[in-house]
Design an enzyme around this catalytic site. Structure first.
Site, mmCIF file in Angstrom:
data_model
loop_
_atom_site.group_PDB
_atom_site.id
_atom_site.type_symbol
_atom_site.label_atom_id
_atom_site.label_comp_id
_atom_site.label_asym_id
_atom_site.label_seq_id
_atom_site.Cartn_x
_atom_site.Cartn_y
_atom_site.Cartn_z
ATOM 1 N N SER A 130 0.818 -1.211 0.000
ATOM 2 C CA SER A 130 0.000 0.000 0.000
ATOM 3 C C SER A 130 0.854 1.263 0.000
ATOM 4 O O SER A 130 1.999 1.259 0.439
ATOM 5 C CB SER A 130 -0.928 0.009 1.218
ATOM 6 O OG SER A 130 -1.593 -1.219 1.345
HETATM 7 N N1 SAH Z 1 -0.506 -4.171 3.954
HETATM 8 C C1 SAH Z 1 -0.006 -4.899 2.813
HETATM 9 C C2 SAH Z 1 -0.989 -4.724 1.677
HETATM 10 C C3 SAH Z 1 -1.081 -5.907 0.809
HETATM 11 S S1 SAH Z 1 -2.320 -5.831 -0.444
HETATM 12 C C4 SAH Z 1 1.379 -4.387 2.453
HETATM 13 O O1 SAH Z 1 1.745 -3.321 2.950
HETATM 14 O O2 SAH Z 1 2.106 -5.029 1.717
HETATM 15 C C5 SAH Z 1 -3.652 -6.686 0.317
HETATM 16 C C6 SAH Z 1 -3.413 -8.123 0.688
HETATM 17 O O3 SAH Z 1 -4.651 -8.661 1.141
HETATM 18 C C7 SAH Z 1 -2.955 -9.009 -0.462
HETATM 19 O O4 SAH Z 1 -1.729 -9.596 -0.123
HETATM 20 C C8 SAH Z 1 -4.066 -10.062 -0.589
HETATM 21 O O5 SAH Z 1 -3.585 -11.356 -0.918
HETATM 22 C C9 SAH Z 1 -4.654 -10.037 0.811
HETATM 23 N N2 SAH Z 1 -6.022 -10.540 0.921
HETATM 24 C C10 SAH Z 1 -7.085 -10.332 0.108
HETATM 25 N N3 SAH Z 1 -8.171 -10.975 0.576
HETATM 26 C C11 SAH Z 1 -7.790 -11.595 1.730
HETATM 27 C C12 SAH Z 1 -8.452 -12.423 2.690
HETATM 28 N N4 SAH Z 1 -9.734 -12.736 2.583
HETATM 29 N N5 SAH Z 1 -7.745 -12.881 3.736
HETATM 30 C C13 SAH Z 1 -6.427 -12.559 3.882
HETATM 31 N N6 SAH Z 1 -5.741 -11.807 3.009
HETATM 32 C C14 SAH Z 1 -6.415 -11.320 1.948
#
Ligand code: SAH
Length: 222
Positions: A67
């Site tokens: 993000s």
């Molecule tokens: N805070 C993270 C953002 C990652 S993007 C960072 O700074 O890198 C959002 C993430 O949510 C992705 O890795 C995706 O695989 C995950 N995601 C989406 N749906 C999900 C779910 N139901 N349970 C767990 N993770 C999920």
């Protein structure tokens, strides 16, 4: 020598990033200090390290993104952590925000649905010396009942509506930050639980990858 120069330049870039976040309205000093300490370049592919401190999202594999620092700062500030809290994070992704939470809270339970991302995030966090977290590979739309109740829940993927388990797993006085909307655009919401009541505040327009799961979007939904 080159390594030392790179480390110095990363430190300088973090100072610049935190001052730009401050000028965009982020006030919480603990959040700003944590962003000033955690090396974001370690959470992305080496080929992208030049962009590590640009204020934007970057690809991390599996079609997901780390993000944008401003949005991470806004969400962390909204949780108003003092250091004593137990926090649930949905969507560990690269692990960058997990590292910040490790510095800001007492205990972090984090959920990631992609095993490859969870493993890589865990490796990075261990290498950084973070110890007060666990990453679970699961559908985070169910929350994580084993660690409940939580003082804070932070959701890093966009939901069509707030999954019911989150509200049930919050303490009274607990705070949840979650992007809610359609797959393209969402509103970042701060939900504060007071007994049985939920107070809602709009923190602005955002754009996140979809939250995929039982209480989220289905994998192939358009
Ligand atoms: N805070 C993270 C953002 C990652 S993007 C960072 O700074 O890198 C959002 C993430 O949510 C992705 O890795 C995706 O695989 C995950 N995601 C989406 N749906 C999900 C779910 N139901 N349970 C767990 N993770 C999920």
């Amino acid at each position: 020598m080159a390594g030392e120069q790179e480390a110095q330049s990363a430190t300088l870039q973090r100072v610049r990033l935190t001052s730009s976040l401050r000028s965009r309205g982020i006030r919480d000093s603990r959040t700003l200090n944590a962003i000033g300490e955690v090396p974001r370049e370690l959470f992305i592919d080496e080929s992208l390290s030049r962009e590590a401190y640009c204020d934007g999202p970057l690809p991390i594999g599996e079609g997901q993104t780390i993000s944008q620092p401003y949005v991470v700062a806004l969400m962390l500030e909204a949780l108003a952590l003092s250091g004593k809290e137990c926090v649930l994070e949905i969507g560990a992704g690269s692990g960058y925000q997990t590292a910040l939470l490790c510095a800001l809270a007492r205990r972090v339970e984090s959920i990631e649905r992609h095993e490859s991302l969870a493993q890589e995030a865990d490796r990075r966090l261990r290498a950084l010396g973070c110890r007060n977290y666990t990453i679970h590979v699961a559908d985070g739309t169910q929350g994580w009942p084993d660690g409940a109740p939580y003082d804070g829940i932070i959701v890093s993927a966009a939901a069509p509506s707030t999954p019911k388990p989150y509200l049930a797993q919050l303490t009274s006085g607990g705070r949840c930050v979650i992007p809610v909307g359609d797959r393209e655009r969402q509103t970042l919401l701060l939900l504060v639980k007071h007994g049985r009541k939920i107070h809602e505040r709009d923190l602005g327009a955002v754009r996140f990858v979809p939250l995929v799961g039982a209480h989220g979007w289905s994998e192939n939904e358009g």
